[in-house]
Write a protein that holds these residues in place. Structure first.
Motif, PDB file in Angstrom:
ATOM      1  N   GLU A 140       0.831  -1.200   0.000  1.00 51.61           N
ATOM      2  CA  GLU A 140       0.000   0.000   0.000  1.00 51.61           C
ATOM      3  C   GLU A 140       0.870   1.257   0.000  1.00 51.61           C
ATOM      4  N   ALA A 141       1.915   1.263   0.819  1.00 52.83           N
ATOM      5  CA  ALA A 141       2.810   2.418   0.884  1.00 52.83           C
ATOM      6  C   ALA A 141       3.475   2.671  -0.459  1.00 52.83           C
ATOM      7  N   VAL A 142       3.983   1.602  -1.080  1.00 50.89           N
ATOM      8  CA  VAL A 142       4.658   1.734  -2.376  1.00 50.89           C
ATOM      9  C   VAL A 142       3.694   2.275  -3.424  1.00 50.89           C
ATOM     10  N   LYS A 143       2.473   1.772  -3.416  1.00 52.29           N
ATOM     11  CA  LYS A 143       1.468   2.241  -4.376  1.00 52.29           C
ATOM     12  C   LYS A 143       1.262   3.748  -4.255  1.00 52.29           C
ATOM     13  N   ARG A 144       1.386   4.268  -3.032  1.00 52.40           N
ATOM     14  CA  ARG A 144       1.110   5.676  -2.796  1.00 52.40           C
ATOM     15  C   ARG A 144       2.253   6.600  -3.220  1.00 52.40           C
ATOM     16  N   LEU A 195       7.775  16.389   2.067  1.00 56.66           N
ATOM     17  CA  LEU A 195       7.935  15.315   3.046  1.00 56.66           C
ATOM     18  C   LEU A 195       6.707  14.428   2.948  1.00 56.66           C
ATOM     19  N   TYR A 196       6.925  13.116   2.884  1.00 54.11           N
ATOM     20  CA  TYR A 196       5.840  12.198   2.538  1.00 54.11           C
ATOM     21  C   TYR A 196       5.677  11.117   3.597  1.00 54.11           C
ATOM     22  N   ILE A 197       4.532  11.161   4.271  1.00 55.40           N
ATOM     23  CA  ILE A 197       4.232  10.248   5.368  1.00 55.40           C
ATOM     24  C   ILE A 197       3.334   9.142   4.846  1.00 55.40           C
ATOM     25  N   GLN A 198       3.770   7.898   4.999  1.00 59.42           N
ATOM     26  CA  GLN A 198       2.958   6.751   4.584  1.00 59.42           C
ATOM     27  C   GLN A 198       2.471   6.058   5.857  1.00 59.42           C
ATOM     28  N   SER A 199       1.285   6.429   6.296  1.00 59.91           N
ATOM     29  CA  SER A 199       0.739   5.908   7.545  1.00 59.91           C
ATOM     30  C   SER A 199      -0.729   6.270   7.663  1.00 59.91           C
ATOM     31  N   PHE A 200      -1.516   5.348   8.228  1.00 62.63           N
ATOM     32  CA  PHE A 200      -2.912   5.639   8.538  1.00 62.63           C
ATOM     33  C   PHE A 200      -3.097   5.919  10.032  1.00 62.63           C
TER      34      PHE A 200
END
Length: 485
Positions: free
Chosen positions: A248-252, A391-396
Motif C-alpha cells: 500500500e505504501a509503495v502504491k502511494r 515530506l511524505y508520510i505513509q501511515s494511517f
C-alpha cells in the motif's frame, strides 16, 4: 566595442551573444515603458489574456508533446500531458474562476481608537516580472508562474532553459501569437544570458531550479533590491510507518518517484523503512515498478535523463555508493544505457550521510532506502539537514502523522501520497530554507506578484487631534488609563 560595455546597467562582454542581449534589454525597456502606460490592467483584460493563453496551449498541444519528446530523447506523451499540459490548463481554469474575488480590495479592521475610518488592502501589480524556468517541466514551470503574473496584472519576461530548445521554440511561438513582446516575451540563451537576465531591475523575479543556482539569482537580484521567489529542491524524504502494508505504501509514493524519470523537484529522494522490512519493501517496489513499466517494453518507451551530463552525474552517485559498500539494485529488465541516457529505477541500500547520494539532491531514478527503529531518530536526522521541499508520510495512524507534522519542517507535506500537492491549485507551493523562499499557485501566486498596498481613509469626522500636543491634558490621562493596561 571595448571589452566590457553596459546597457541598462547590465554588463555585456565580447564573448557574449550580443544580439540576444540587446534584444533582451530592448524588450525589458519596452515592457517597463508599457507598464507605465497601464499600471492597473482591468479584470476583463486579464481574463482575456488567460483565455487566449489556454486556447494557445490547447491548439499547440501536439506540437508541445512532440517537442518535449525530442528534448528528452524520449518522454512519454502521457507524462507530458499530466505533468505539463494538464497542470498548466488546470492553473488557468482555477485562476479564471477565482480572479474576480482576488482582485477585490480586502477590508481590514480599524480599532476603536482610530474610528471613524476605513482600512483596506489593495492588490496592485508590481510591474515587470522575470520568470526563470527550468528544464524538467518546461511548459508547466513556465506557464504556472506566467498565469500568476498575468492574473496580478503584470508584464512578464521568461528565460527558458537551454536544455529544452525544441519546447522553448514552440512556447515562444505560442506566446508571440498571443501577446505583444511588451507584455510577454521569451528570452533564450546559455548561462551568460541567464546571468544577465537575473541582473535586470525587474519588479519581481521567480526562479525555479537548483539551490546552488538560486543563491546566484538571489545575489544578483539583491544588487537591485529586486524581491525574489525561489522554488528550489532538496532531499524530500518518505517515512513509512511500521503498521502500513508495504504494498500500500509503495502504491502511494512510487509514481511520484518514477514520473519523468525522477526529474521532479518534489520527487521522493530517499525512504525511511522500518528495520526488518527492507527486503519486503524491495520486493514490493520491484513488483509495482514492473507492473507500471512492463518488461517487454524495454527502455524504448520510457522517459530518459535529459542529457549526458545529468546521466553521468547519476552514474557517479551509484559508482561512489558501490565503492563504499552500498548495495545497488536495478529494477525492471532494461539496464542503464549511457548512449540513450536511460536509467531504470535503482534502489540503494546501506548508504551513509557522507555519500554524495545522501548529500545532494538526486533528481533522477535513484532511491536510497534507510532502515530505522525509532521515529524520533528519523525526525532528528531530517531536522539535522536542510529543510526539504516535500515530506511524505505513509501511515494511517493519526498519532504517527501528527508526530511527524509537528516536529519537522518542509515546504509541503503529503500523507499517503507523494509529490502531488504541487498540482493542487488551492494550495501554496514553495519551499523553506534551502528548498526555497516564498510561494505561489492559486491566491498565493496572485499575492506574490502583487504589492499589498495598505489604504487607511477617513471621512469628515475626525477626533484624533484630541491626543495631539500639548501633552498632559485630561484626555491623555483617560486614554492611557483605558488603553494602556
Amino acid at each position: 566595442m571595448s571589452n566590457v560595455e553596459h546597457i541598462s546597467g547590465v554588463a555585456i562582454t565580447e564573448k557574449s551573444d550580443l544580439s540576444e542581449r540587446v534584444r533582451m534589454l530592448a524588450m525589458f525597456d519596452a515592457q517597463k515603458a508599457a507598464f507605465e502606460q497601464d499600471r492597473y490592467p482591468s479584470f476583463d483584460s486579464r481574463v482575456s489574456s488567460l483565455k487566449q493563453l489556454k486556447r494557445g496551449i490547447l491548439a499547440q498541444k501536439e506540437a508541445l508533446l512532440g517537442a518535449l519528446e525530442k528534448d528528452f530523447r524520449y518522454r512519454s506523451h502521457d507524462e507530458s500531458m499530466l505533468g505539463d499540459i494538464f497542470s498548466s490548463i488546470s492553473a488557468i481554469e482555477y485562476t479564471l474562476k477565482h480572479l474576480k474575488g482576488w482582485m477585490k480590495p480586502e477590508k481590514r479592521a480599524v480599532g476603536i481608537v482610530f474610528q471613524p475610518a476605513h482600512a483596506k488592502v489593495l492588490y496592485q501589480p508590481k510591474g515587470v516580472v522575470g520568470i526563470i524556468a527550468p528544464w524538467n517541466y518546461p511548459v508547466f514551470l513556465t506557464i504556472g508562474p506566467l498565469v500568476a503574473a498575468i492574473a496580478a496584472g503584470n508584464r512578464a519576461m521568461i528565460k527558458t532553459s537551454e536544455y529544452t530548445p525544441n519546447t522553448n521554440t514552440v512556447l515562444a511561438e505560442i506566446l508571440a501569437g498571443i501577446f505583444d513582446t511588451d507584455k510577454v516575451c521569451v528570452v533564450q540563451g546559455d548561462v551568460d544570458i541567464a546571468q544577465a537576465f537575473s541582473a535586470l531591475q525587474f519588479d519581481h523575479i521567480l526562479f525555479t531550479g537548483s539551490t546552488e543556482v538560486g543563491r546566484h539569482v538571489m545575489k544578483a537580484a539583491a544588487e537591485n533590491l529586486v524581491p525574489v521567489t525561489l522554488e528550489l529542491g532538496g532531499k524530500s524524504p518518505v517515512i513509512i510507518d511500521n503498521h502500513i502494508s508495504l504494498d500500500e505504501a509503495v502504491k502511494r509514493f512510487i509514481y511520484g518517484k518514477t514520473m519523468n524519470a525522477g526529474q521532479t523537484c518534489v520527487s521522493p529522494d530517499y525512504v525511511y523503512c522500518p528495520n526488518g522490512k527492507i527486503r519486503e519493501l524491495v520486493a514490493s517496489l520491484k513488483l509495482r515498478y514492473e507492473s507500471m513499466y512492463p518488461v517487454n517494453d524495454g527502455y524504448a518507451k520510457r522517459t530518459r535523463i535529459i542529457n549526458s551530463k545529468q546521466h553521468q552525474r547519476l552514474l557517479g552517485y551509484l559508482e561512489e555508493a558501490k565503492k563504499r559498500g552500498a548495495e545497488v539494485i536495478s529494477l525492471g529488465d532494461a539496464t542503464v544505457n549511457s548512449e540513450e541516457c536511460y536509467m531504470p529505477l535503482t534502489l540503494v541500500i546501506g548508504t551513509d550521510r557522507t555519500m554524495k547520494i545522501m548529500q545532494e539532491e538526486i533528481f533522477g531514478p535513484i532511491l536510497p532506502i534507510i532502515g530505522y527503529d525509532d521515529l524520533n531518530t528519523v525526525i532528528e536526522e531530517i531536522n539535522a539537514n536542510p529543510r526539504p521541499l516535500g515530506l511524505y508520510i505513509q501511515s494511517f495512524d493519526k498519532n504517527f502523522q501528527q508526530t511527524v507534522l509537528k516536529n519537522t519542517h518542509a515546504g509541503g507535506v503529503c500523507i499517503n501520497d507523494a509529490a502531488f500537492h504541487v498540482v493542487i491549485d488551492d494550495l501554496p507551493f514553495g519551499g523553506v530554507g534551502d528548498s526555497g523562499l516564498g510561494s505561489y499557485h492559486g491566491v498565493e501566486g496572485f499575492k506574490t506578484f502583487s504589492h499589498a498596498k495598505a489604504l487607511f481613509s477617513r471621512g469628515r469626522l475626525f477626533f484624533s487631534d484630541m491626543l495631539y500636543p500639548p501633552y498632559g491634558k485630561r484626555m491623555h490621562h483617560w486614554f492611557y488609563k483605558l488603553f494602556v493596561r
